[in-house]
Design a protein around this motif. Structure first.
Motif, PDB file in Angstrom:
ATOM      1  N   LEU A 455      50.496  35.083  37.094  1.00 27.54           N
ATOM      2  CA  LEU A 455      51.015  35.870  38.222  1.00 27.54           C
ATOM      3  C   LEU A 455      50.250  37.178  38.386  1.00 27.54           C
ATOM      4  O   LEU A 455      50.016  37.643  39.519  1.00 27.54           O
ATOM      5  CB  LEU A 455      52.503  36.157  38.021  1.00 27.54           C
ATOM      6  N   HIS A 456      49.830  37.776  37.292  1.00 26.03           N
ATOM      7  CA  HIS A 456      49.123  39.058  37.365  1.00 26.03           C
ATOM      8  C   HIS A 456      47.741  38.943  37.995  1.00 26.03           C
ATOM      9  O   HIS A 456      47.127  39.963  38.335  1.00 26.03           O
ATOM     10  CB  HIS A 456      49.001  39.677  35.969  1.00 26.03           C
ATOM     11  N   THR A 457      47.247  37.716  38.166  1.00 29.79           N
ATOM     12  CA  THR A 457      45.957  37.544  38.833  1.00 29.79           C
ATOM     13  C   THR A 457      46.102  37.535  40.357  1.00 29.79           C
ATOM     14  O   THR A 457      45.096  37.534  41.069  1.00 29.79           O
ATOM     15  CB  THR A 457      45.274  36.230  38.386  1.00 29.79           C
ATOM     16  N   HIS A 458      47.345  37.518  40.859  1.00 25.81           N
ATOM     17  CA  HIS A 458      47.585  37.518  42.303  1.00 25.81           C
ATOM     18  C   HIS A 458      47.500  38.954  42.822  1.00 25.81           C
ATOM     19  O   HIS A 458      48.128  39.857  42.278  1.00 25.81           O
ATOM     20  CB  HIS A 458      48.957  36.913  42.615  1.00 25.81           C
ATOM     21  N   GLU A 459      46.729  39.152  43.864  1.00 23.85           N
ATOM     22  CA  GLU A 459      46.480  40.508  44.370  1.00 23.85           C
ATOM     23  C   GLU A 459      47.732  41.196  44.897  1.00 23.85           C
ATOM     24  O   GLU A 459      47.798  42.427  44.949  1.00 23.85           O
ATOM     25  CB  GLU A 459      45.431  40.461  45.483  1.00 23.85           C
ATOM     26  N   HIS A 471      70.797  27.907  34.189  1.00 24.53           N
ATOM     27  CA  HIS A 471      70.734  26.768  35.096  1.00 24.53           C
ATOM     28  C   HIS A 471      71.772  25.749  34.654  1.00 24.53           C
ATOM     29  O   HIS A 471      71.856  25.413  33.463  1.00 24.53           O
ATOM     30  CB  HIS A 471      69.331  26.147  35.071  1.00 24.53           C
ATOM     31  N   LYS A 472      72.574  25.268  35.587  1.00 27.89           N
ATOM     32  CA  LYS A 472      73.709  24.405  35.252  1.00 27.89           C
ATOM     33  C   LYS A 472      73.274  23.142  34.525  1.00 27.89           C
ATOM     34  O   LYS A 472      73.891  22.742  33.532  1.00 27.89           O
ATOM     35  CB  LYS A 472      74.479  24.044  36.528  1.00 27.89           C
ATOM     36  N   ARG A 473      72.196  22.502  34.979  1.00 35.93           N
ATOM     37  CA  ARG A 473      71.788  21.233  34.383  1.00 35.93           C
ATOM     38  C   ARG A 473      70.808  21.424  33.226  1.00 35.93           C
ATOM     39  O   ARG A 473      70.928  20.801  32.182  1.00 35.93           O
ATOM     40  CB  ARG A 473      71.139  20.330  35.440  1.00 35.93           C
ATOM     41  N   LEU A 474      69.822  22.303  33.421  1.00 39.35           N
ATOM     42  CA  LEU A 474      68.728  22.421  32.465  1.00 39.35           C
ATOM     43  C   LEU A 474      68.957  23.465  31.385  1.00 39.35           C
ATOM     44  O   LEU A 474      68.154  23.588  30.466  1.00 39.35           O
ATOM     45  CB  LEU A 474      67.425  22.742  33.218  1.00 39.35           C
ATOM     46  N   GLY A 475      70.032  24.216  31.506  1.00 35.51           N
ATOM     47  CA  GLY A 475      70.286  25.282  30.550  1.00 35.51           C
ATOM     48  C   GLY A 475      69.630  26.577  30.959  1.00 35.51           C
ATOM     49  O   GLY A 475      70.282  27.609  31.138  1.00 35.51           O
ATOM     50  N   GLU A 476      68.307  26.545  31.117  1.00 39.51           N
ATOM     51  CA  GLU A 476      67.542  27.701  31.576  1.00 39.51           C
ATOM     52  C   GLU A 476      66.436  27.253  32.505  1.00 39.51           C
ATOM     53  O   GLU A 476      65.966  26.110  32.432  1.00 39.51           O
ATOM     54  CB  GLU A 476      66.906  28.448  30.395  1.00 39.51           C
ATOM     55  N   THR A 477      66.036  28.151  33.389  1.00 41.00           N
ATOM     56  CA  THR A 477      64.853  27.934  34.198  1.00 41.00           C
ATOM     57  C   THR A 477      64.169  29.286  34.389  1.00 41.00           C
ATOM     58  O   THR A 477      64.549  30.267  33.750  1.00 41.00           O
ATOM     59  CB  THR A 477      65.207  27.255  35.536  1.00 41.00           C
ATOM     60  N   VAL A 478      63.161  29.348  35.243  1.00 44.75           N
ATOM     61  CA  VAL A 478      62.279  30.515  35.298  1.00 44.75           C
ATOM     62  C   VAL A 478      62.663  31.469  36.420  1.00 44.75           C
ATOM     63  O   VAL A 478      62.844  31.055  37.567  1.00 44.75           O
ATOM     64  CB  VAL A 478      60.809  30.068  35.494  1.00 44.75           C
ATOM     65  N   CYS A 479      62.768  32.744  36.074  1.00 43.01           N
ATOM     66  CA  CYS A 479      62.959  33.811  37.062  1.00 43.01           C
ATOM     67  C   CYS A 479      61.866  34.848  36.857  1.00 43.01           C
ATOM     68  O   CYS A 479      61.561  35.218  35.719  1.00 43.01           O
ATOM     69  CB  CYS A 479      64.339  34.454  36.905  1.00 43.01           C
ATOM     70  N   ALA A 480      61.285  35.326  37.938  1.00 43.11           N
ATOM     71  CA  ALA A 480      60.237  36.352  37.867  1.00 43.11           C
ATOM     72  C   ALA A 480      60.712  37.623  38.561  1.00 43.11           C
ATOM     73  O   ALA A 480      61.092  37.586  39.739  1.00 43.11           O
ATOM     74  CB  ALA A 480      58.952  35.849  38.503  1.00 43.11           C
ATOM     75  N   PHE A 481      60.703  38.731  37.837  1.00 44.73           N
ATOM     76  CA  PHE A 481      60.916  40.052  38.427  1.00 44.73           C
ATOM     77  C   PHE A 481      59.536  40.621  38.740  1.00 44.73           C
ATOM     78  O   PHE A 481      58.667  40.690  37.863  1.00 44.73           O
ATOM     79  CB  PHE A 481      61.661  40.968  37.452  1.00 44.73           C
ATOM     80  N   VAL A 482      59.338  41.004  39.991  1.00 43.06           N
ATOM     81  CA  VAL A 482      57.994  41.362  40.441  1.00 43.06           C
ATOM     82  C   VAL A 482      57.975  42.751  41.078  1.00 43.06           C
ATOM     83  O   VAL A 482      58.810  43.067  41.935  1.00 43.06           O
ATOM     84  CB  VAL A 482      57.472  40.319  41.463  1.00 43.06           C
TER      85      VAL A 482
END
Length: 547
Positions: A455-459, A471-482
């Protein structure tokens, strides 16, 4: 120093080998010897089932011998690394046995990995050969590998399984047609490195975990004994055979312990219910979503899964209520929580039976076969809650990279798990948190830093902090604070396309992006991810309440 020399240098010393073998926890044999013995005594015994495919002990040994000879004629020698990125197919069994016969080091690679991860792993371990499907699901593996080959000078052979090879690749079936098996078969060395399996680390680059024939077999035997599994019992394996769970109990348990495996290419709870009932399946091991969906499917089918005696649930947070629900839905009190990692498989093996049903739900299991310490931030013993350090006969030999070994163990050889927990009820263990910066999505460990680095390579991004989101089914998933670098704020879809273009596996794509002007930090400037995790958890909870 060659890779073979490096692997020899990391083998356990003679005193360790003697102590473990004299005590009986190490076998002083390999699965190649197991396969040969089974081929002689029970050649027609079906050990693996995958769809309509049946693989007997005799066929597995015979095909593995031809495959090993074919690899020898292509120039592979003991200590060389053979990678495979295959689904739960019986060819993975044949390949594993063949590698052991020839003294090769096998490197399973999970099928979700794409260009970026695959190239990094193949370079890091110096793989000489790679086995892939032509295509699986929506991914053309042959095209992907074809594009990577110019950057992989060590990769001499690419072998396509169940498909048509591209130019410069070979066919699995052609290797199985090898007729000249009169080769100098190497002596079996059970203490040698047999596997390099990569796991996501907090540094952003995968770490190559090294296991020997002895360490892998010990973990399987400990489970076999503690869970009361019997020879000829059927085991359902939906976990990928490229994970330590699927590899151990899907591929190798039939050889080590005489069980039989039903391999599932793709998890389907309704189909799993049918397979368990039709085949009197006794045991399975899987992540939290598997158990939750199996409960629902069994209820829908009106089945109580009468034969199931063991469901070891781990790899992600396991709610106590889920274990209790399983143990009232199924005929037997069979579900329990377990804890371990690729480095230290099955540190705890769970509580079985009606008498310990509460412990099965409320703890992460009973410590078996390992020495476990709970230490404070200064490494001192006696902490009521602290980092879990473990040592035992199933413990990995080390990481492939010397850099990764720094600080991985304490001065007494205890592995630092990075998990926080406490002792309960004698040998019980409860996991309360983690020090490692990982996101455990449906049993898959994802490195937050790896995603941040891309993500840090994105201008448009000045800074990003990636954390686990409930996440209800997977337990956890990905969140990005930007923190954006300007006024533009790319949405989730835009960032997903960007990460896809960078070759990351789709499981690593953020499902939520939160734009902020700054991130909470310590006095030294370190991002307080504990606060970010709390913030996104509260947001998800309030959103669920509004819904």
């Amino acid at each position: 120093m060659t890779l073979t020399d490096e692997l020899r240098a990391i083998e356990p010393d003679e005193d360790t080998r003697k102590a473990y073998r004299d005590s009986g926890v190490w076998r002083n044999r390999t699965i190649a010897q197991d396969a040969e013995e089974l081929a002689k005594t029970e050649p027609s015994k079906v050990l693996w089932v995958e769809g309509d495919n049946r693989l007997t002990a005799g066929d597995a040994y015979g095909k593995a011998r031809k495959l090993a000879a074919g690899l020898y004629h292509r120039g592979l020698r003991p200590g060389d690394v053979v990678s495979f990125q295959l689904p739960n197919w019986t060819e993975a069994v044949i390949l594993d046995i063949a590698c052991v016969m020839l003294g090769l080091v096998v490197n399973p690679i999970v099928p979700i990995y794409r260009n970026a991860e695959l190239e990094l792993i193949l370079k890091d371990c110096g793989a000489r050969a790679l086995f892939i499907p032509e295509a699986f699901r929506s991914v053309d593996h042959a095209d992907m590998v074809d594009a990577l080959r110019p950057n992989l000078p060590d990769l001499h052979d690419v072998i396509v399984v169940r498909g048509t090879p591209r130019d410069g690749m070979s066919s699995f079936d052609d290797l199985l047609a090898t007729t000249d098996t009169d080769i100098p078969w190497p002596d079996q060395r059970p203490e040698a490195v047999k596997m390099i399996m990569y796991t996501s680390g907090t540094t952003g680059r995968p770490k190559g975990v090294l296991h020997s024939h002895e360490t892998m077999a010990r973990a399987m035997h400990a489970c076999f004994d503690h869970w009361g599994i019997q020879t000829d019992d059927w085991v359902l394996m939906p976990s990928p055979v490229t994970h330590v769970t699927g590899f151990s109990y899907g591929i190798e348990w039939p050889l080590v312990a005489g069980t039989r495996t039903i391999l599932m290419q793709q998890w389907d709870a309704a189909r799993a219910t049918e397979l368990i009932d039709q085949n009197n399946v006794v045991a399975t091991v899987g992540a939290t979503p598997f158990l939750a969906e199996l409960i629902s499917a069994a209820e829908t089918a009106g089945s109580r899964l009468e034969s199931l005696r063991v469901f070891g649930c781990g790899g992600a947070a396991v709610p106590p209520a889920l274990i209790r629900k399983a143990n009232t839905t199924f005929a037997n009190t069979c579900a329990f929580r377990i804890f371990g990692s690729t480095e230290v498989p099955v540190v705890t093996l769970g509580y079985l039976g009606d008498d310990t049903a509460d412990l099965a739900a409320d703890t992460d299991g009973e410590i078996i076969d390992y020495e476990v310490r709970i230490v404070d931030d200064h490494g001192n013993d006696g902490a009521e809650e602290g980092e879990i350090l473990v040592r035992g006969p199933s413990q990995y030999l080390g990481y492939l990279s010397p850099q990764d070994r720094i600080g991985a163990e304490d001065e007494q050889g205890y592995f630092r798990t990075g998990d926080i927990g406490s002792f309960v009820s004698g040998k019980g263990l409860v996991i309360t948190g983690r020090k490692k910066d990982l996101i455990i999505r449906g049993g898959e460990n994802l490195s937050a830093k790896e995603i941040e680095d891309v993500l840090h390579t994105h201008e448009a991004i000045k800074e990003a902090a990636v954390v686990a989101m409930p996440h209800k089914r997977l337990g956890e998933t990905v969140c990005a604070f930007v923190i954006p670098s300007g006024v533009n704020q790319p949405d989730v879809a835009f960032l997903v396309d960007f990460l896809d273009g960078c070759g990351l596996a789709r499981q690593k794509f953020p499902e939520c992006v939160r734009y902020v002007t700054d991130l909470p930090r310590t006095s030294s400037g370190k991002v307080r991810k504990d606060l970010l995790r709390k913030e996104i958890a509260e947001y998800v909870s309030s959103a669920a309440e509004r819904a």
